[in-house]
Write a protein that holds these residues in place. Structure first.
Motif, PDB file in Angstrom:
ATOM      1  N   ASP A  74     -37.882 -20.848 -13.813  1.00  0.00           N
ATOM      2  CA  ASP A  74     -38.138 -20.251 -12.496  1.00  0.00           C
ATOM      3  C   ASP A  74     -38.485 -21.298 -11.437  1.00  0.00           C
ATOM      4  N   HIS A  75     -39.339 -22.217 -11.787  1.00  0.00           N
ATOM      5  CA  HIS A  75     -39.788 -23.214 -10.814  1.00  0.00           C
ATOM      6  C   HIS A  75     -38.839 -24.404 -10.750  1.00  0.00           C
ATOM      7  N   VAL A  76     -37.833 -24.441 -11.619  1.00  0.00           N
ATOM      8  CA  VAL A  76     -36.926 -25.589 -11.682  1.00  0.00           C
ATOM      9  C   VAL A  76     -35.690 -25.339 -10.825  1.00  0.00           C
ATOM     10  N   HIS A  77     -34.922 -24.289 -11.137  1.00  0.00           N
ATOM     11  CA  HIS A  77     -33.652 -24.061 -10.452  1.00  0.00           C
ATOM     12  C   HIS A  77     -33.841 -23.767  -8.968  1.00  0.00           C
ATOM     13  N   ARG A  78     -34.827 -22.968  -8.633  1.00  0.00           N
ATOM     14  CA  ARG A  78     -34.959 -22.601  -7.224  1.00  0.00           C
ATOM     15  C   ARG A  78     -35.442 -23.767  -6.370  1.00  0.00           C
ATOM     16  N   LEU A  79     -35.944 -24.818  -6.995  1.00  0.00           N
ATOM     17  CA  LEU A  79     -36.430 -25.973  -6.250  1.00  0.00           C
ATOM     18  C   LEU A  79     -35.565 -27.210  -6.479  1.00  0.00           C
ATOM     19  N   THR A 689     -24.743 -25.427   6.507  1.00  0.00           N
ATOM     20  CA  THR A 689     -23.751 -25.816   5.510  1.00  0.00           C
ATOM     21  C   THR A 689     -24.147 -25.319   4.125  1.00  0.00           C
ATOM     22  N   ALA A 690     -25.438 -25.408   3.807  1.00  0.00           N
ATOM     23  CA  ALA A 690     -25.909 -24.946   2.504  1.00  0.00           C
ATOM     24  C   ALA A 690     -25.738 -23.443   2.335  1.00  0.00           C
ATOM     25  N   VAL A 691     -26.080 -22.681   3.353  1.00  0.00           N
ATOM     26  CA  VAL A 691     -25.976 -21.221   3.244  1.00  0.00           C
ATOM     27  C   VAL A 691     -24.523 -20.804   3.066  1.00  0.00           C
ATOM     28  N   PHE A 696     -26.436 -22.729  -5.097  1.00  0.00           N
ATOM     29  CA  PHE A 696     -25.852 -21.829  -6.098  1.00  0.00           C
ATOM     30  C   PHE A 696     -25.845 -20.362  -5.689  1.00  0.00           C
ATOM     31  N   ARG A 697     -26.544 -19.988  -4.608  1.00  0.00           N
ATOM     32  CA  ARG A 697     -26.476 -18.615  -4.115  1.00  0.00           C
ATOM     33  C   ARG A 697     -25.865 -18.558  -2.714  1.00  0.00           C
ATOM     34  N   ALA A 698     -25.031 -19.509  -2.397  1.00  0.00           N
ATOM     35  CA  ALA A 698     -24.393 -19.568  -1.084  1.00  0.00           C
ATOM     36  C   ALA A 698     -23.410 -18.402  -0.905  1.00  0.00           C
ATOM     37  N   ASP A 767     -35.926 -23.411   0.672  1.00  0.00           N
ATOM     38  CA  ASP A 767     -36.772 -23.968  -0.394  1.00  0.00           C
ATOM     39  C   ASP A 767     -35.965 -24.888  -1.307  1.00  0.00           C
ATOM     40  N   PHE A 768     -34.774 -24.427  -1.683  1.00  0.00           N
ATOM     41  CA  PHE A 768     -33.933 -25.208  -2.589  1.00  0.00           C
ATOM     42  C   PHE A 768     -33.536 -26.537  -1.951  1.00  0.00           C
ATOM     43  N   CYS A 769     -33.023 -26.497  -0.735  1.00  0.00           N
ATOM     44  CA  CYS A 769     -32.505 -27.705  -0.089  1.00  0.00           C
ATOM     45  C   CYS A 769     -33.611 -28.709   0.229  1.00  0.00           C
ATOM     46  N   ALA A 770     -34.737 -28.214   0.730  1.00  0.00           N
ATOM     47  CA  ALA A 770     -35.842 -29.126   1.050  1.00  0.00           C
ATOM     48  C   ALA A 770     -36.344 -29.813  -0.207  1.00  0.00           C
ATOM     49  N   ALA A 771     -36.446 -29.040  -1.304  1.00  0.00           N
ATOM     50  CA  ALA A 771     -36.932 -29.622  -2.552  1.00  0.00           C
ATOM     51  C   ALA A 771     -35.908 -30.558  -3.163  1.00  0.00           C
ATOM     52  N   GLN A 772     -34.630 -30.167  -3.125  1.00  0.00           N
ATOM     53  CA  GLN A 772     -33.596 -31.016  -3.715  1.00  0.00           C
ATOM     54  C   GLN A 772     -33.473 -32.341  -2.976  1.00  0.00           C
ATOM     55  N   LEU A 773     -33.617 -32.314  -1.664  1.00  0.00           N
ATOM     56  CA  LEU A 773     -33.527 -33.544  -0.884  1.00  0.00           C
ATOM     57  C   LEU A 773     -34.580 -34.560  -1.309  1.00  0.00           C
TER      58      LEU A 773
END
Length: 836
Positions: A74-79, A689-691, A696-698, A767-773
């Motif tokens: 849960d805390h891995v993929h979404r971030l 661009t991400a949305v 993965f939920r684009a 959340d995903f993009c900020a964390a992945q960056l």
């Protein structure tokens, strides 16, 4: 970034239940790596349970008392984080990398499965299928399957613990029950048999409190005894031969016993140097296409004694295995007697030291290496000592090791082409035996779910100094201090310009010729670094690294390579283009009609040089200007170049441009246009661009979800073509789906205006993009790569460090507006499908 290079800040303590803990703070790094190593691997498997440790590793991700049904992730993929596990001879490791804000969630997840994993028949059946497929792919579903691992240990070793493979038999594993899993967990997954390591954004006092909170109440319990690994040295060569259909030639693997690193670490490292010499020079010396060698089946210092130095090669036609084995022995003997060996050892040790520093500046690699060295040898600090030991290695030890290898008894595995697949006999000791353990219990049966913690504070990426300037000739130089390793990462990016853009295949060939004639890679390796020159059709890129004290010499080498372009008499024959490159070449031919007069190739003007590492940012610009003074202009060549005509291109006004090649069955496509000015700030464009197609939920991912398993790839992005910023959607789809795909893409582009991006849609993507960056700051290497992209596109490097936070605050209205202007405007009709 941290200023503590060369001085480990490692903190260690042990909980009352026996869990060993290692903490290594790296201030300024915005993510944390968490790893847990358990002292159980496939050497711990009793006869009849081959492959059980690997199966159990898979099961540990399927649920625990507080995180059932796959909620571990849960805390891995979404971030945008990572989580995985691996099984080795003596240990199994589990690791995560996540933003610092999710550190407590990562610790909670590891503690929950250390306390109370759950093993259900459904999860077990699912993982048995997955493991069976993995076994098939590793040992049966590919050419040379099982070569040299896992076949070679059965030739080299005699005891069951050392000789059997870590996969086992899929059908026998299907007899496993949840009770068997509970028994294995109880025997080997006790806190006292584990090491927890955290590296990255760590406050030692706060993190210790978190660890004590989540791991401290896990009960202590006994650990099953480790099976004996005692293995007498072989007294004669041991040969095994097998056959494999459909392979082009005979493969050979040699396995030599290594010294015990706990008793003779210098001797072990001497073998590491020899393995590198064999990999670098063995092919030429032995007149073979390539020879590969390395210490350990999974890498150096990855197992306790006994372990092996492994040499592999595919033999040329007409070469007998016996002759090749003799040639390898002769090469060991030649190195033992070579008066130039000390110089070769110094160069090789220097390269190994640099590679060690570079690899372990990454927080995930560092965390896993600390834990591995602790669980195997009780010496996590060995990670800091190895560079010193390698640099000070006595060449006489290397000569002694080479002399010993020249006559040492060894295992020889030969895999020959044949009509049917045969394999050496398996090590099989009969029915499954059970490990000695405490009374069997059902993990999780009495454990109540605990509430998962929420996010914590998130530090921003940081640096220890940055300088952005332009040097004579027009080259932009950006230098950033990041002292996690005594190295400097260097990235040069030059726009190819009209001369290069009009001839992308010839440009690629020319750059390869420059690198070859200058021997740049070899000369950089002599400095303890690397040098790679490449192009994607838009940019000429030089990528490399070097020990900090060799930075000036590396830059002088760069200047020499670039200046050498003036001596090339003409454009070489074009290099082959990939489908993706062919697409962009076609776009360039449409967007740019003719080159500028007197087109200049490899000019410093408009280019950028990024340096990240152990440097003084203020002084680096001056150093670069001096070292590159011989390269003040570009290479003017064939100034009246016209865009080449393409015989494989057809188009009519208003229709898509199509590239045809009937040799392939996939269709590569791109839909794109120039980015309009004023389409929002960078954070809004990034998220728009991400949305559309960047996570993965684009929107594109959800529209084509049913096509996900059909070799279907589709994503949105932004880049530069002929110097013009571009927004695009590109992908690869099976032949026959191109019209459906293009129709769906255009429908989604139109929907950006019809159904604007809402806050509810944006927030998870945000959340995903900020964390992945944040992952771009995991290592100096990744840090440099991100800066190259940012600076090469004309961006402000200082804004990069604040971008993750800005992604969290930009409004949905701003992102929705940017999406329409980037992707749904009237300037978006250029469609380029290609079948190649």
């Amino acid at each position: 970034m941290t200023e503590s290079r060369g001085h480990s800040a490692l903190c260690r303590f042990t909980l009352p239940n026996g869990l060993r803990v290692l903490l290594e703070p790296q201030p300024g790094v915005p993510r944390a790596a968490v790893s847990v190593h358990y002292g159980v691997g496939f050497r711990s498997e009793p006869p009849g349970r081959e492959g059980f440790a690997h199966l159990f590793e898979h099961l540990m991700f399927r649920g625990s008392a507080s995180l059932p049904d796959g909620r571990f992730y849960d805390h891995v993929h979404r971030l945008g984080g990572q989580a995985n596990g691996t099984t080795h001879q003596e240990y199994t490791d589990y690791y995560q990398v996540a933003p610092a804000s999710a550190l407590e969630q990562a610790l909670f997840a590891e503690a929950d499965r250390m306390r109370a994993p759950t093993f259900t028949p459904e999860a077990l059946a699912e993982q048995l299928d997955g493991v069976a497929e993995e076994i098939h792919q590793a040992v049966a579903g590919r050419p040379y399957g099982g070569f040299p691992w896992p076949l070679l240990p059965g030739v080299l070793f005699r005891s069951f613990a050392n000789a059997h493979d870590g996969y086992g038999d899929a059908e026998r594993l299907r007899q496993t029950t949840p009770a068997d899993c509970a028994e294995f967990f109880d025997a080997y997954y006790a806190p006292a048999n584990a090491v927890l390591t955290v590296v990255g954004s760590v406050d030692p006092v706060h993190t210790r409190a978190l660890i004590e909170r989540h791991f401290g109440d896990i009960p202590a319990r006994p650990v099953a005894p480790v099976p004996s690994r005692d293995e007498p040295l072989p007294t004669a060569d041991r040969w095994a031969t097998c056959t494999e259909p459909g392979v082009p030639g005979t493969a050979l693997a040699l396995g030599y016993r290594l010294p015990d690193p706990e008793e003779d670490l210098p001797g072990y490292l001497a073998h590491t140097v020899l393995a590198r010499l064999m990999s670098r020079h063995g092919g030429a010396a032995l007149r073979m296409p390539a020879v590969s060698a390395g210490c350990g089946f999974f890498g150096p210092l990855d197992a306790k004694d006994p372990d092996a130095l492994v040499v592999t090669a595919v033999l040329p036609d007409g070469t007998r295995p016996e002759d090749a084995v003799g040639a390898v022995a002769g090469q060991w003997a030649a190195w033992a007697a070579d008066p130039g060996l000390p110089d070769a050892v110094a160069r090789t040790a220097s390269a190994l030291v640099s590679e060690h520093h570079r690899a372990h500046a990454d927080i995930q690699t560092r965390s896993r290496a600390r834990g591995r060295l602790e669980i195997l040898f009780g010496r996590a600090e060995l990670l800091d000592e190895l560079p010193v030991l390698l640099a000070g290695l006595d060449p006489r030890r290397v000569a002694e090791a080479a002399r010993s290898l020249s006559s040492a008894p060894k295992a020889v595995l030969v895999m020959e082409p044949g009509e049917v697949r045969t394999r050496p006999g398996r090590t099989d000791a009969g029915p499954a035996a059970r490990p000695a353990a405490a009374a069997v219990r059902a993990p999780g049966a009495a454990e109540r779910p605990r509430p998962a913690p929420g996010p914590g504070p998130q530090p921003a990426p940081a640096h220890a100094g940055l300088r952005d300037t332009v040097v004579p000739g027009g080259l932009r130089v950006v230098a950033v201090a990041d002292r996690r390793a005594p190295l400097v990462e260097l990235r040069l990016r030059l726009p190819l310009g009209p001369a290069g853009w009009s001839r992308p295949g010839q440009s690629a060939a020319l750059l390869r010729a420059l690198a070859t004639q200058s021997r740049a890679a070899v000369r950089a390796a002599a400095l303890g670094g690397s040098f790679e020159l490449s192009t994607d059709g838009e940019w000429a890129d030089v990528t490399g690294y070097v020990p900090a004290d060799g930075t000036e010499r590396w830059l002088e080498l760069l200047a020499e390579v670039l200046a050498g372009a003036r001596e090339v008499p003409s454009w070489p024959v074009a290099a082959a283009r990939t489908p993706e490159q062919a697409l962009d070449d076609a776009v360039r031919s449409r967007w740019r009609e003719t080159p500028a007069p007197k087109a200049v190739f490899l000019s410093p003007a408009g280019g950028s040089l990024v340096a990240v590492g152990d440097l003084d940012p203020e002084g680096f610009a001056g150093l670069a200007a001096r070292a590159l003074s011989s390269w003040q202009d570009g290479f003017a060549h064939l100034s009246d170049v016209a865009w080449p005509a393409r015989s494989d291109v057809s188009s009519k006004p208003g229709e898509p441009l199509v590239l045809r090649d009937d040799r392939q069955q996939d269709v590569h496509l791109i839909v794109g246009s120039a980015e309009p000015t004023g389409a929002g700030e960078e954070a809004a464009r990034f998220l728009a661009t991400a949305v559309l197609g960047g996570w993965f939920r684009a929107r594109l991912a959800e529209r084509f979800e049913r096509r996900a398993d059909a070799g279907f790839e589709l994503y949105a992005g932004r880049d530069t073509v002929v110097g013009i910023p571009r927004a695009y959607v590109r992908g690869k789809v099976p032949l026959g789906l191109e019209e459906e795909t293009l129709s769906g893409i255009h429908a989604e582009l139109a929907r950006l205006a019809e159904v604007p991006i809402s806050a509810a849609e944006l927030d998870p993507a945000r959340d995903f993009c900020a964390a992945q960056l944040l992952g771009a700051f995991d290592s100096p290497e990744a840090h440099a790569d991100l800066l190259r992209r940012t600076v090469g596109a004309g961006g402000d490097p200082l804004e990069l460090y604040g971008l993750p936070e800005r992604l969290r605050t930009v409004s949905a209205d701003e992102v929705a507006k940017a999406a329409v202007e980037l992707f749904a405007g009237d300037v978006f009709p250029a469609v380029v499908p290609v079948r190649l």
